[in-house]
Write an enzyme that holds these catalytic residues in place. Structure first.
Site, PDB file in Angstrom:
ATOM      1  N   SER A  91      -3.905   0.277  14.521  1.00 29.13           N
ATOM      2  CA  SER A  91      -4.521   1.601  14.286  1.00 29.13           C
ATOM      3  C   SER A  91      -5.130   1.431  15.907  1.00 29.13           C
ATOM      4  CB  SER A  91      -5.698   1.193  14.099  1.00 29.13           C
ATOM      5  OG  SER A  91      -6.643   2.503  14.242  1.00 29.13           O
ATOM      6  N   ARG A 118      -0.565   5.942  -1.739  1.00 23.90           N
ATOM      7  CA  ARG A 118      -0.770   6.909  -0.909  1.00 23.90           C
ATOM      8  C   ARG A 118      -1.129   6.809   0.455  1.00 23.90           C
ATOM      9  NH1 ARG A 118      -6.107   5.020  -4.365  1.00 23.90           N
ATOM     10  NH2 ARG A 118      -5.828   5.514  -6.032  1.00 23.90           N
ATOM     11  N   TYR A 156     -13.212  -3.672  10.792  1.00 22.66           N
ATOM     12  CA  TYR A 156     -11.398  -3.297  10.982  1.00 22.66           C
ATOM     13  C   TYR A 156     -11.042  -2.271  12.295  1.00 22.66           C
ATOM     14  CZ  TYR A 156      -8.629   1.470  10.442  1.00 22.66           C
ATOM     15  OH  TYR A 156      -6.466   1.738  10.360  1.00 22.66           O
ATOM     16  N   GLY A 195       0.923  -1.311  -0.332  1.00 20.78           N
ATOM     17  CA  GLY A 195       0.267  -0.312  -0.114  1.00 20.78           C
ATOM     18  C   GLY A 195       0.661   1.276   0.100  1.00 20.78           C
ATOM     19  N   ASN A 197       1.312  -2.174   5.552  1.00 19.18           N
ATOM     20  CA  ASN A 197       0.657  -0.820   6.124  1.00 19.18           C
ATOM     21  C   ASN A 197      -0.335  -1.184   5.241  1.00 19.18           C
ATOM     22  OD1 ASN A 197       0.751   1.724   5.776  1.00 19.18           O
ATOM     23  ND2 ASN A 197       0.550   1.767   3.494  1.00 19.18           N
TER      24      ASN A 197
END
Length: 246
Positions: free
Chosen positions: A133, A14, A146, A11, A83
């Site tokens: 996260s 971006r 998520y 990833g 990532n």
């Protein structure tokens, strides 16, 4: 080839992934980065930083398995940064199990596949960093998959640290809080609740990743470094009470 060796960043076209790829390339790594739909951004990254780019949809397990075997044979990798991730928001009543499966495939299974293929081939001193996260620490409302997937990724990180550590390969996680990474965060109150008074930037996270890949972190293994400006240490109501008292 540069002196620091070769690192794979998933990833990388971006947001946080791009900042990581740029930071590592600038500090002497040879960087291979995957992208899914961001072809133009990936080409720009290749042009400006000499990054090798590879298209990969991590939601497709057969492609991930083929890619893992191929990249292992093509490069002698000294580091891996998992990532890439996806976030799908849905009300609980409308939550799709297909979305749940897709989220876990990209956020948990794909990092495991890559680590299983690449980790045992790394020389002592190799390093894997998983991007988790702060949502892993809390319950969610519209992004249950998520949050659950990032909690699972932290558990996978600790297990990989156990099994790869004896080979001299370290595995750690970076756990970002609110980061301005292309997803609109300005309308949320996170910056006001963060002791540092701002959201993070992708570069903030990239610096932590670069540290974990370096010899300066040679005794850090199985850890999760929270990079959230102190956000998870603040209770919303306690702060409001304090603010109201001047």
């Amino acid at each position: 080839m540069t002196g620091k060796g070769t690192v794979l960043v998933t990833g990388g076209a971006r947001g946080i992934g791009r900042a990581i790829a740029e930071r590592l390339a600038e500090s002497g790594w040879t960087v291979v980065a995957t992208y899914n739909t961001g072809l133009d951004e990936a080409k720009e990254l290749a042009r400006t930083h000499g990054v090798e780019i590879r298209q990969l949809d991590l939601a497709d397990r057969s492609r991930t398995l083929d890619f893992a075997r191929g990249i292992r044979d093509e490069f002698s990798l000294g580091a891996l940064v998992n990532n890439a991730g996806i976030l799908e928001k849905q009300p609980f009543e409308e939550m799709s199990l297909d979305g749940w499966d897709r989220t876990f495939e990209v956020n948990v299974t794909a990092p495991l596949i890559l680590a299983q293929a690449i980790g045992p081939q790394m020389s002592a001193g190799g390093s894997i960093v998983n991007i988790a996260s702060a949502d892993a620490f809390i319950g969610s409302f519209r992004s249950i998959a998520y949050s659950a997937s990032k909690a699972a990724l932290l558990s996978v990180t600790r297990s990989l640290a156990n099994v790869l550590g004896p080979r001299g390969v370290r595995v750690n996680a970076v756990t970002p809080g609110w980061v301005d990474s292309g997803i609109l965060t300005e309308s949320y109150e996170a910056a006001n609740l963060t002791p540092l008074g701002r959201n993070g930037s992708p570069v903030d996270i990239a610096k932590v990743v670069a540290f974990l890949l370096s010899d300066d972190a040679s005794f850090i293994n199985g850890a999760s470094i929270v990079a959230d400006g102190g956000y998870t240490g603040v209770d919303y109501f306690m702060k409001k009470e304090n603010d109201s008292l001047g």
